[in-house]
Design a protein around this motif. Structure first.
Motif, mmCIF file in Angstrom:
data_model
loop_
_atom_site.group_PDB
_atom_site.id
_atom_site.type_symbol
_atom_site.label_atom_id
_atom_site.label_comp_id
_atom_site.label_asym_id
_atom_site.label_seq_id
_atom_site.Cartn_x
_atom_site.Cartn_y
_atom_site.Cartn_z
ATOM 1 N N ASP A 73 -33.115 -2.447 17.093
ATOM 2 C CA ASP A 73 -32.792 -2.105 17.881
ATOM 3 C C ASP A 73 -33.288 -0.574 18.671
ATOM 4 O OD1 ASP A 73 -31.162 -4.511 17.343
ATOM 5 O OD2 ASP A 73 -29.878 -3.627 16.643
ATOM 6 N N ARG A 77 -34.356 -0.043 22.590
ATOM 7 C CA ARG A 77 -33.467 1.212 23.115
ATOM 8 C C ARG A 77 -34.586 1.707 23.830
ATOM 9 N NH1 ARG A 77 -28.488 2.919 21.695
ATOM 10 N NH2 ARG A 77 -29.107 5.189 23.130
ATOM 11 N N ASN A 101 -28.987 -6.169 14.832
ATOM 12 C CA ASN A 101 -27.288 -6.086 15.446
ATOM 13 C C ASN A 101 -26.665 -4.622 15.224
ATOM 14 O OD1 ASN A 101 -25.872 -6.982 17.099
ATOM 15 N ND2 ASN A 101 -24.670 -8.223 15.771
ATOM 16 N N SER A 103 -24.340 -1.999 16.054
ATOM 17 C CA SER A 103 -23.199 -2.330 17.015
ATOM 18 C C SER A 103 -23.409 -0.750 17.881
ATOM 19 C CB SER A 103 -22.171 -2.225 16.131
ATOM 20 O OG SER A 103 -21.599 -1.368 15.599
ATOM 21 N N THR A 106 -26.799 -1.086 20.171
ATOM 22 C CA THR A 106 -26.394 -2.434 21.255
ATOM 23 C C THR A 106 -24.976 -2.373 22.310
ATOM 24 O OG1 THR A 106 -24.523 -3.908 19.677
ATOM 25 C CG2 THR A 106 -27.046 -4.350 19.085
ATOM 26 N N SER A 107 -24.433 -1.900 21.529
ATOM 27 C CA SER A 107 -23.206 -1.537 22.683
ATOM 28 C C SER A 107 -22.861 -1.070 23.236
ATOM 29 C CB SER A 107 -21.356 -1.678 21.663
ATOM 30 O OG SER A 107 -21.316 -0.072 20.528
ATOM 31 N N SER A 108 -23.921 0.401 23.236
ATOM 32 C CA SER A 108 -23.363 1.724 24.154
ATOM 33 C C SER A 108 -25.284 2.145 24.589
ATOM 34 C CB SER A 108 -23.843 3.019 23.291
ATOM 35 O OG SER A 108 -25.183 2.706 21.779
ATOM 36 N N SER A 109 -25.851 0.791 24.430
ATOM 37 C CA SER A 109 -27.075 0.527 25.452
ATOM 38 C C SER A 109 -26.281 0.134 26.886
ATOM 39 C CB SER A 109 -27.718 -0.631 24.643
ATOM 40 O OG SER A 109 -29.474 -0.551 25.585
ATOM 41 N N ARG A 110 -27.688 0.120 28.229
ATOM 42 C CA ARG A 110 -26.937 -0.508 29.352
ATOM 43 C C ARG A 110 -27.646 -0.674 29.525
ATOM 44 N NH1 ARG A 110 -22.673 -0.583 27.171
ATOM 45 N NH2 ARG A 110 -20.573 0.794 27.957
ATOM 46 N N ALA A 112 -25.954 -3.386 27.608
ATOM 47 C CA ALA A 112 -25.556 -3.604 26.707
ATOM 48 C C ALA A 112 -26.654 -4.592 25.815
ATOM 49 C CB ALA A 112 -24.314 -4.710 25.569
ATOM 50 N N THR A 114 -28.729 -7.258 22.563
ATOM 51 C CA THR A 114 -28.845 -8.030 22.854
ATOM 52 C C THR A 114 -29.998 -7.979 21.268
ATOM 53 O OG1 THR A 114 -28.510 -10.111 24.854
ATOM 54 C CG2 THR A 114 -29.182 -10.327 22.404
#
Length: 130
Positions: A73, A77, A101, A103, A106-110, A112, A114
């Motif tokens: 990840d 990024r 994965n 989190s 993955t969740s803070s990326s813009r 989000a 995959t």
């Protein structure tokens, strides 16, 4: 990555089994679809800096790609950063997928991110039970 035909792969340190295993898995999946990777697979550090550098290499060398599989990840990024700086839209122009994965990333990326989830926590729990 449905409909994508030009898929690049950015790897981590190829002295790690994770890098070679993830490359093998990605190549097998692409092969089943009759796809060769876009450009050479590039390996280096497992960090965002290498994700940025490898993506710049793809762009600077004129590699035609519409998707990137990143072996973790952090690499993804870094890849996304460079693509956005170039004015490319994720996932419309270039789809990006990470691995692990994580989190936090993955969740803070813009947008989000995959990411492939190996379910390592579940594997660890099973291993501990046995």
């Amino acid at each position: 990555m449905w409909g994508r035909r030009h898929i690049a792969i950015i790897g981590g340190d190829e002295t790690y089994t994770a890098a070679t295993d993830r490359t093998k898995g990605a190549l097998e999946a692409l092969s089943k679809l009759g796809i060769e990777p876009a450009g050479p697979i590039r390996y280096d550090k497992w960090d965002e800096g290498w994700g940025r550098a490898a993506t710049r290499l793809l762009l600077d060398q004129g590699v035609k790609f519409d998707a990137v599989v990143c072996q973790n990840d952090q690499l993804a990024r870094g890849c996304i950063d460079v693509l956005k700086q170039q004015g490319l839209r994720i996932p419309d122009d270039v789809a990006v997928i990470g691995h692990d994965n994580w989190s936090l990333l993955t969740s803070s990326s813009r947008p989000a991110l995959t990411s492939i989830d190996n379910e390592t926590e579940t594997i660890g729990r099973c291993a501990a039970r046995f």
